[in-house]
Design a protein around this motif. Structure first.
Motif, short mmCIF file in Angstrom:
data_model
loop_
_atom_site.label_atom_id
_atom_site.label_comp_id
_atom_site.label_asym_id
_atom_site.label_seq_id
_atom_site.Cartn_x
_atom_site.Cartn_y
_atom_site.Cartn_z
N ILE A 1 -6.71 -63.35 25.76
CA ILE A 1 -5.56 -62.56 26.22
C ILE A 1 -5.97 -61.17 26.70
O ILE A 1 -5.54 -60.71 27.74
CB ILE A 1 -4.49 -62.54 25.12
CG1 ILE A 1 -4.06 -63.99 24.87
CG2 ILE A 1 -3.30 -61.68 25.49
CD1 ILE A 1 -3.83 -64.32 23.46
N ILE A 2 -6.81 -60.53 25.90
CA ILE A 2 -7.43 -59.28 26.32
C ILE A 2 -8.93 -59.44 26.06
O ILE A 2 -9.35 -59.53 24.91
CB ILE A 2 -6.87 -58.07 25.54
CG1 ILE A 2 -5.37 -57.93 25.82
CG2 ILE A 2 -7.62 -56.79 25.92
CD1 ILE A 2 -4.73 -56.73 25.15
N PRO A 3 -9.76 -59.51 27.10
CA PRO A 3 -11.20 -59.70 26.87
C PRO A 3 -11.81 -58.55 26.07
O PRO A 3 -11.27 -57.44 26.08
CB PRO A 3 -11.78 -59.73 28.29
CG PRO A 3 -10.63 -60.04 29.18
CD PRO A 3 -9.42 -59.46 28.53
N PHE A 4 -12.90 -58.85 25.38
CA PHE A 4 -13.57 -57.82 24.57
C PHE A 4 -13.84 -56.57 25.41
O PHE A 4 -13.71 -55.45 24.94
CB PHE A 4 -14.91 -58.35 24.03
CG PHE A 4 -14.75 -59.48 23.04
CD1 PHE A 4 -13.76 -59.46 22.07
CD2 PHE A 4 -15.60 -60.59 23.08
CE1 PHE A 4 -13.62 -60.50 21.15
CE2 PHE A 4 -15.47 -61.63 22.16
CZ PHE A 4 -14.48 -61.59 21.21
N GLU A 5 -14.25 -56.76 26.68
CA GLU A 5 -14.54 -55.65 27.59
C GLU A 5 -13.71 -55.87 28.85
O GLU A 5 -13.46 -57.01 29.23
CB GLU A 5 -16.02 -55.67 28.03
CG GLU A 5 -17.01 -55.76 26.92
CD GLU A 5 -17.54 -54.40 26.49
OE1 GLU A 5 -17.10 -53.39 27.07
OE2 GLU A 5 -18.38 -54.37 25.58
N GLU A 6 -13.34 -54.80 29.54
CA GLU A 6 -12.48 -55.03 30.70
C GLU A 6 -13.24 -55.37 31.98
O GLU A 6 -12.67 -55.92 32.90
CB GLU A 6 -11.51 -53.86 30.94
CG GLU A 6 -12.10 -52.57 31.39
CD GLU A 6 -10.99 -51.58 31.76
OE1 GLU A 6 -11.31 -50.40 31.85
OE2 GLU A 6 -9.83 -51.98 31.97
#
Lengths: 338, 338
Positions: B243-248
């Protein structure tokens, strides 16, 4: 060697006998007893020297990509102890009456990684209270397996995927829940059976008094997958190769504690971290070591058999029974009475 | 800039508005419209220059351990489009009547990683036929959230964890199943509610005609976890930060194909492999880009609104409705009628 050596007899000669025989060799650094040597000849067991050489080489050399790969093999035979708890209780009664140590062959329980993961799970500062578990063990059985293996025969290992892959899923859940039994078990609808009503795929949810929930899925019909995820109020544990680690001389797991995001919610803070535990003995040899230790205590020092191991087996079997009962009752919840 | 610029208006000023505003800035490299600038002032949005500088710096420098970490933040506000399908249908009808593009804000759908994973899932040579999915999205809401957030209020975002975290779980399942709707949905027993009957934690299993099975669990009560595992007859896909990756600026996933063991069943052959996809725009900016593209097509070229996005939203909402209905019916299976 001790004056009172531990001798091993292996009943049956399924593929798994080869792995256990090798574990006994690796553990004791001595040739197997005659009967087992017979198995070695028939099954072309690798020599002790080959094995030790391979292990030493592997633990020394840097990891590199190997391009030539042997064809994949099907998973070993199940550890399932009986077809139901009352059968198991008869076995256990006979063991107890004769002062014999009972232990099932759930090998990963003896991997040093498991002890490390238990530490994480038991630490309320970093894992908190357990909330949910998901466990999955599937492998894609080949056509020969699906036709001929004893795990697909109603008059042999009649629990099929539930008694085999499902055994490991349930054991992983109980291990994470510190062997506290759930209150109820509800099978997921839509299990898949073969033509003689043996499970090829099924799953269930387990529910505890304090609202902990676990789900599992086991199958002979999808690609090899051994995922376990446990979430607590403060931390998360991930394992991808619980039952047989990717490599035999080391095994990893990933943990996260108090995970969140940076201010704009674009990056995890902190990120999960991976931990690797090395072992000088493969997990099945650690199992043999533990079994030998207990047997030596009984034979040499007059100790009583360790009750922990049969208790773990019995609790696992209780849940399998409940999954089967829930399916038979049309996916109704089944209460667990130990 | 084009002659026919795309203008953005942001209704509301929840935390997520900051993230979306920044995405619009990053996408268009120009300041926000006046109304949004108002939000920027009130919410102390970072400047465009700061953001671009940070992103460029990050994509250039080698990865290193950062020791000073800001305190973790709670996940952004949900994308849930309505409280039920009939409400959603009213919204959609109004959009259609006015030739307006509808798109929900499920940002990870727009991450380039998602397209790469879709390639893997669609390849019958390496993934085979889909068999099972497990999806989990939980985060440990803080006491303030559990008391005051609109997601725990029965007269506001009344679906609670189901409408928020559950939305993403269901969407991930539908995405993996190529948006084929399941035949039935059965809620897992034992959901947790707060004192005004809003979900804090729940789960369900989804069942398709062809025996595919999916399970999901969503919760505000355990540590941040975003695990998705999909198994096919030939392959497996793992994601830990869907849903929200570890890094953008980059995101990974792990795949395995025709996994098995070496001859003695002590090593996986082949092992799963990790794949990383980099992106020059964070996923929310990719979403803005897609939305702008569609709006430009409608405004400039007389195209019709894209129907794919509202269809995805509607199918997701349909499943949420079924989970709720199943809970209300005592965890009975609920048939999906689209």
């Amino acid at each position: 060697m001790a004056e009172n050596p531990i001798r091993f007899g292996i009943l049956g000669c399924a593929g798994i006998a080869r792995k256990v025989s090798r574990a006994i060799i690796l553990r004791h650094r001595q040739p197997l007893h005659r009967q087992s040597l017979e198995i070695r000849r028939r099954k072309q067991l690798p020599s002790l020297r080959q094995d030790l050489r391979k292990l030493r080489r592997r633990s020394r050399r840097p990891r590199r990509r190997r391009r030539l790969r042997p064809p994949p093999h099907q998973p070993p035979h199940p550890v399932g102890v009986a077809l139901n708890v009352s059968e198991f209780d008869q076995i256990l009664k006979a063991c107890e009456a004769n002062g014999v140590q009972f232990m099932d062959a759930t090998m990963w329980m003896h991997n040093p990684r498991t002890a490390k993961m238990t530490e994480f799970l038991s630490d309320s500062q970093i894992f908190g209270q357990l909330k949910t578990i998901n466990s999955c063990f599937t492998f894609a059985a080949n056509p020969d397996f699906l036709k001929n293996d004893i795990r697909v025969k109603s008059d042999l290992d009649a629990l099929g995927a539930l008694g085999d892959a499902g055994w490991y899923c349930v054991r992983s859940i109980l291990w994470i829940a510190d062997f506290e039994l759930p209150k109820t078990v509800t099978a997921l609808s839509d299990p898949i059976f073969n033509e003689v009503e043996v499970f090829l795929s099924c799953g269930a949810s387990l529910h505890w008094e304090d609202h902990k929930v676990a789900t599992f899925h086991c199958s002979f019909l999808s690609n090899l997958t051994m995922d376990v995820t446990a979430s607590g109020t403060k931390g998360t544990l991930h394992i991808r190769d619980l039952i047989i680690p990717f490599e035999e001389d080391k095994a990893s797991f990933t943990v996260a504690t108090e995970s969140g995001f940076d201010e704009l919610m674009t990056t995890w803070v902190p990120k999960p971290s991976e931990h690797t535990v090395t072992t000088d003995l493969p997990q099945e040899a650690c199992m043999v070591r533990e079994f030998s230790r207990l047997v030596a205590g009984i034979k040499g020092n007059g100790q009583s058999p360790e009750k922990k191991w049969p208790t773990y087996s019995r609790k696992t079997q209780l849940i399998l029974d409940a999954v089967k009962a829930s399916i038979e009752k049309g996916f109704e919840p089944v209460e667990i009475v130990s």
